[in-house]
Design a protein around this motif. Structure first.
Motif, PDB file in Angstrom:
ATOM      1  N   ARG A 141      41.646  34.288  40.093  1.00 54.45           N
ATOM      2  CA  ARG A 141      42.530  35.438  39.891  1.00 54.45           C
ATOM      3  C   ARG A 141      42.031  36.647  40.679  1.00 54.45           C
ATOM      4  O   ARG A 141      42.821  37.382  41.261  1.00 54.45           O
ATOM      5  N   ARG A 142      40.710  36.832  40.708  1.00 55.73           N
ATOM      6  CA  ARG A 142      40.147  37.927  41.512  1.00 55.73           C
ATOM      7  C   ARG A 142      40.404  37.686  43.003  1.00 55.73           C
ATOM      8  O   ARG A 142      40.736  38.617  43.732  1.00 55.73           O
ATOM      9  N   ALA A 143      40.259  36.442  43.441  1.00 53.54           N
ATOM     10  CA  ALA A 143      40.517  36.116  44.848  1.00 53.54           C
ATOM     11  C   ALA A 143      41.990  36.341  45.192  1.00 53.54           C
ATOM     12  O   ALA A 143      42.310  36.855  46.273  1.00 53.54           O
ATOM     13  N   ALA A 144      42.882  35.980  44.274  1.00 46.13           N
ATOM     14  CA  ALA A 144      44.313  36.200  44.512  1.00 46.13           C
ATOM     15  C   ALA A 144      44.616  37.687  44.624  1.00 46.13           C
ATOM     16  O   ALA A 144      45.362  38.122  45.514  1.00 46.13           O
ATOM     17  N   ALA A 145      44.027  38.488  43.739  1.00 48.71           N
ATOM     18  CA  ALA A 145      44.252  39.937  43.784  1.00 48.71           C
ATOM     19  C   ALA A 145      43.702  40.515  45.085  1.00 48.71           C
ATOM     20  O   ALA A 145      44.353  41.368  45.721  1.00 48.71           O
ATOM     21  N   ALA A 146      42.527  40.052  45.510  1.00 49.21           N
ATOM     22  CA  ALA A 146      41.941  40.536  46.761  1.00 49.21           C
ATOM     23  C   ALA A 146      42.799  40.124  47.956  1.00 49.21           C
ATOM     24  O   ALA A 146      43.004  40.922  48.883  1.00 49.21           O
ATOM     25  N   ALA A 147      43.316  38.906  47.928  1.00 48.17           N
ATOM     26  CA  ALA A 147      44.167  38.441  49.033  1.00 48.17           C
ATOM     27  C   ALA A 147      45.453  39.252  49.105  1.00 48.17           C
ATOM     28  O   ALA A 147      45.898  39.628  50.202  1.00 48.17           O
ATOM     29  N   HIS A 148      46.053  39.541  47.956  1.00 44.31           N
ATOM     30  CA  HIS A 148      47.268  40.353  47.951  1.00 44.31           C
ATOM     31  C   HIS A 148      46.982  41.761  48.481  1.00 44.31           C
ATOM     32  O   HIS A 148      47.763  42.306  49.274  1.00 44.31           O
ATOM     33  N   ALA A 149      45.865  42.353  48.067  1.00 42.62           N
ATOM     34  CA  ALA A 149      45.498  43.681  48.567  1.00 42.62           C
ATOM     35  C   ALA A 149      45.279  43.641  50.075  1.00 42.62           C
ATOM     36  O   ALA A 149      45.716  44.548  50.799  1.00 42.62           O
ATOM     37  N   ALA A 150      44.626  42.586  50.556  1.00 41.51           N
ATOM     38  CA  ALA A 150      44.387  42.457  51.998  1.00 41.51           C
ATOM     39  C   ALA A 150      45.706  42.284  52.753  1.00 41.51           C
ATOM     40  O   ALA A 150      45.884  42.858  53.836  1.00 41.51           O
ATOM     41  N   LEU A 151      46.641  41.520  52.193  1.00 38.82           N
ATOM     42  CA  LEU A 151      47.942  41.374  52.839  1.00 38.82           C
ATOM     43  C   LEU A 151      48.649  42.723  52.956  1.00 38.82           C
ATOM     44  O   LEU A 151      49.210  43.053  54.008  1.00 38.82           O
ATOM     45  N   TYR A 152      48.632  43.502  51.889  1.00 38.26           N
ATOM     46  CA  TYR A 152      49.223  44.843  51.956  1.00 38.26           C
ATOM     47  C   TYR A 152      48.499  45.683  53.007  1.00 38.26           C
ATOM     48  O   TYR A 152      49.134  46.439  53.756  1.00 38.26           O
ATOM     49  N   GLY A 153      47.184  45.577  53.054  1.00 39.60           N
ATOM     50  CA  GLY A 153      46.415  46.312  54.064  1.00 39.60           C
ATOM     51  C   GLY A 153      46.856  45.945  55.474  1.00 39.60           C
ATOM     52  O   GLY A 153      47.056  46.827  56.326  1.00 39.60           O
ATOM     53  N   PHE A 154      47.029  44.656  55.726  1.00 38.35           N
ATOM     54  CA  PHE A 154      47.505  44.212  57.039  1.00 38.35           C
ATOM     55  C   PHE A 154      48.912  44.727  57.314  1.00 38.35           C
ATOM     56  O   PHE A 154      49.222  45.139  58.434  1.00 38.35           O
ATOM     57  N   LEU A 155      49.785  44.679  56.308  1.00 36.48           N
ATOM     58  CA  LEU A 155      51.174  45.105  56.505  1.00 36.48           C
ATOM     59  C   LEU A 155      51.279  46.600  56.801  1.00 36.48           C
ATOM     60  O   LEU A 155      52.266  47.052  57.400  1.00 36.48           O
ATOM     61  N   ILE A 156      50.276  47.373  56.411  1.00 33.61           N
ATOM     62  CA  ILE A 156      50.224  48.797  56.738  1.00 33.61           C
ATOM     63  C   ILE A 156      49.475  49.008  58.058  1.00 33.61           C
ATOM     64  O   ILE A 156      49.937  49.719  58.954  1.00 33.61           O
TER      65      ILE A 156
END
Length: 186
Positions: free
Chosen positions: A90-105
């Motif tokens: 769950r922590r890895a999923a949250a980190a991956a989602h945050a990283a995806l948002y970071g890339f999208l910005i």
């Protein structure tokens, strides 16, 4: 649990239709952006499509959609992650989602700096946009980071898709169904 209660529980764990629509439109645009970047010469020469201007226009659109999506998340927070699997997943999923948002910005911003430092006009589907006051060297550095980050983003997207498919088909926990378009399944 009754069928109605089960449906209501599934709906409560699903993203709303606006969030799901933004997700899938963004995903399709990101795939198009990556294809345009990886195969720009073949697309421009073989299909007669101006790949770089289209890439820039889609990148700006993804940036705006991402800002809309973030705003929507504040208005309508996403459903909590399902409690399947260990906490580290769950922590890895949250980190991956945050990283995806970071890339999208970050990717569109880096592209904007790259384009601002170059000699060509910056346009969004033919509409001229102002350039940032950066020199060619700064644009080149932003471009190098943009390209390297693009490959990192591809890797993260592949992990994201693999995880969603693993949840759907190996674990059968309906994680993929949380991002479905339309009403929740009964």
């Amino acid at each position: 649990m009754s069928a109605d209660a089960s449906r209501d529980a599934n709906a409560a764990r699903a993203y709303d239709s606006v969030a799901a629509a933004i997700h899938w439109v963004t995903a399709a645009m990101v795939v198009a952006l990556l294809l345009l970047a990886l195969f720009d010469d073949a697309i421009s020469d073989g299909l007669g499509i101006a790949a770089v201007p289209l890439h820039k226009s889609l990148g700006i659109t993804v940036f705006v959609l991402t800002l809309v999506r973030i705003g929507w998340r504040f208005r309508r927070p996403p459903p909590p992650l399902q409690q399947t699997g260990p906490a580290w997943q769950r922590r890895a999923a949250a980190a991956a989602h945050a990283a995806l948002y970071g890339f999208l910005i970050a990717m569109p911003l880096l592209g904007y700096v790259l384009s601002s430092g170059g000699p060509y006009p910056l346009r969004w589907f033919g509409i001229g946009l102002p350039k940032l006051p950066v020199d060619r060297a700064t644009g080149t550095i932003a471009g190098d980071i943009h390209v390297a980050a693009g490959y990192a983003m591809i890797a993260l997207i592949l992990v994201h898709v693999a995880a969603a498919l693993w949840h759907q088909f190996a674990l059968r926990d309906r994680t993929l169904g949380r991002m479905r378009l339309g009403p929740a399944p009964e």
